[in-house]
Design an enzyme around this catalytic site. Sequence first.
Site, PDB file in Angstrom:
ATOM      1  N   ASP A   1      -2.880  17.547  21.238  1.00  0.00           N
ATOM      2  CA  ASP A   1      -1.570  17.989  20.760  1.00  0.00           C
ATOM      3  C   ASP A   1      -0.490  17.086  21.359  1.00  0.00           C
ATOM      4  O   ASP A   1      -0.309  17.058  22.583  1.00  0.00           O
ATOM      5  CB  ASP A   1      -1.341  19.443  21.177  1.00  0.00           C
ATOM      6  CG  ASP A   1      -0.146  20.071  20.489  1.00  0.00           C
ATOM      7  OD1 ASP A   1       0.392  19.459  19.553  1.00  0.00           O
ATOM      8  OD2 ASP A   1       0.248  21.185  20.871  1.00  0.00           O
ATOM      9  N   ASP A   2       0.179  16.316  20.504  1.00  0.00           N
ATOM     10  CA  ASP A   2       1.294  15.455  20.930  1.00  0.00           C
ATOM     11  C   ASP A   2       0.859  14.262  21.786  1.00  0.00           C
ATOM     12  O   ASP A   2       1.689  13.683  22.490  1.00  0.00           O
ATOM     13  CB  ASP A   2       2.346  16.247  21.720  1.00  0.00           C
ATOM     14  CG  ASP A   2       3.193  17.156  20.850  1.00  0.00           C
ATOM     15  OD1 ASP A   2       2.760  17.473  19.730  1.00  0.00           O
ATOM     16  OD2 ASP A   2       4.271  17.575  21.303  1.00  0.00           O
TER      17      ASP A   2
ATOM     18  N   CYS B   1       3.283  19.687  14.203  1.00  0.00           N
ATOM     19  CA  CYS B   1       1.962  20.303  14.304  1.00  0.00           C
ATOM     20  C   CYS B   1       1.467  21.001  13.041  1.00  0.00           C
ATOM     21  O   CYS B   1       0.394  20.678  12.511  1.00  0.00           O
ATOM     22  CB  CYS B   1       1.962  21.308  15.455  1.00  0.00           C
ATOM     23  SG  CYS B   1       2.432  20.594  17.041  1.00  0.00           S
TER      24      CYS B   1
ATOM     25  N   HIS C   1      -2.052  27.519  15.094  1.00  0.00           N
ATOM     26  CA  HIS C   1      -0.713  27.162  14.598  1.00  0.00           C
ATOM     27  C   HIS C   1      -0.643  26.996  13.082  1.00  0.00           C
ATOM     28  O   HIS C   1       0.122  26.179  12.575  1.00  0.00           O
ATOM     29  CB  HIS C   1      -0.206  25.882  15.286  1.00  0.00           C
ATOM     30  CG  HIS C   1       1.286  25.871  15.437  1.00  0.00           C
ATOM     31  ND1 HIS C   1       1.979  24.834  16.015  1.00  0.00           N
ATOM     32  CD2 HIS C   1       2.227  26.779  15.076  1.00  0.00           C
ATOM     33  CE1 HIS C   1       3.269  25.093  16.014  1.00  0.00           C
ATOM     34  NE2 HIS C   1       3.456  26.274  15.440  1.00  0.00           N
TER      35      HIS C   1
END
Length: 588
Positions: free
Chosen positions: A52-53, A92, A153
């Site tokens: 993530d990121d 995301c 998410h």
Amino acid sequence: METQESDSSLGAKTTLCRWAMLLVVLATLLGPASGNSPGKRDTPNFLFFLADDLGYGDLGTFGNNTMPTPHLDRLAGEGVKLTHNIAAETVCTPSRAAFLTGRYPIRSGMAAAHPMRVFTSTFSAGGLPVSEVTFAELARQVGYRTAFLGKWHLGWSLDRSDPDHPHPLNHGFQYFYGVPLTNAKDFGDHNERMYLLMNPNLKSTLLTTFAVVAAVAGWLCYFNFIRKGHTVLIMFLAGLVCGVPYWLVNNMKLLNSFMYRNYEMVEQPIHLPSVTRKLVAESERFVRASHEAGQPFLLVVSWLHVQAAIATAPEFRGRSRYGPYGDAVMEMDWGVGRVVEVLDRLGLSRDTFVYFASDHGGNVNFTDWMGRQVGGYNWPFRGTKGQGSPEGAFRVPGIVRWPARIPAGQVIDEPVSLMDIAPTIADLLHVPLPSDRVMDGKSLVPLLTGETETSAHEFLFHYCQDEVHAVRYRPRTGNTVWKLSLREPRTFNPELFDNFCADVIHLDPPRLYDITSDPAESTPLNSSQYPGVTNTMLFALADHKQSIVAVPNQFTLAKIVWIPWKQDCCNFPACSCEDELFQGMFLD
């Protein structure tokens, strides 16, 4: 006469025996080559790691020589490094929707028409439509065990009476353990507030709004334009309209910080320092159970690292020279190594297709509660998470390992996409892709196995919300990859939470880049000097837009607003619990 018949019979038997022996020998020789020998599989297991990121330049194998990531480096050395791996969006929710479905987010209604491009409340109505076919559903068709661990998410609902409720178990996964929403800054222990960072003036704006409404209502009542009862009602409603949002932004942790196992909340709030270890333990348990059951498996491990409220286990704190962010990268690398080690111990490595990527580019200017930079490193590209055109927003590290069919030590510079995973699974499992919709991903198999040396993607389109900001073009001949930017950020070093998609320069004419020789996009070309290339890309964009069919959007106000009567909480009114499966196992 009898002797002749006996000899004839004996000859026939001898001939049959020879043929039988020949068939046995042929079967023995051909067995391993056809993949049917003991211990070999015609189709692989699937293990997908999604960070993530994470920035492109955060890993050693992608050029970072200041922070050790030995397990991911080893994975790349034993497989393929994808240097031109592209996310479908730069935040995301839409990017993850594209990853699971092999389709641009706009096709499934997962592209917002406003700046709120991700789900910010667990209990809202929006989510990845059940009509979308995920790669987990493709694997289920041929008997695979499937699980999703970590950050979801993509919308959430516990209403199992609704066949269309958004939930991993309603999207082809048989087991879920993880976080329904994301890892927000609010989930840490330092009293940070994500929404107040996005809008520092929110409190004063809400107070001013209430004061103005109250003053107007009081004035109207004083001059008898409205009754006192109406005045009280107006002020009450104004208090709700202004007070509820402020209460929500101050209680993100209470309303969204929890872990679920399938439909049961098992931890509230999230104990962030132990999350990676719990995901590793769940991964090991799932792989072992699948192996013992003799079933092929598809497992997605979606790390919470390295976004927002970064916290690691004690043994990783202070390990890197880059503070909490670097510690988190190293802990995630450790987690990947632990799960891959299980494959090695069980003898599953040869027949498991392992894939690692980030959901989009790193958030370059992200800072923690002390003002320390805790964002990713997108070198050698410019740009950051959230922007719609720069390479740093879309280009992510990609690694594939499958010893049974993919030669080790390869580096593939051809453009590929996170959307390619679903078609790749369909190709390997001989399962047809849905024929009633446009599929944007392409199978990676020909490229990975050396059957072809050119990307299956002639064009890739880079979205920001529901608009295309850039087009990528890989001609069928030559080696150059072109990029045509239609909109670019006003600055490539924006402050946190800028309106990335709206605060842009509309380029007329568009800017053309040779991404192959100028990956940093430092020198735009004069597009009028390349009319063939520019026109080809503009025509492709027009064709792409014509292929978009309007579907219900999942980011309307009604879809993203918090629904209080759906809110879940464990041990009400305490709203606090610890996962019994891990109780006492992972203490600081």
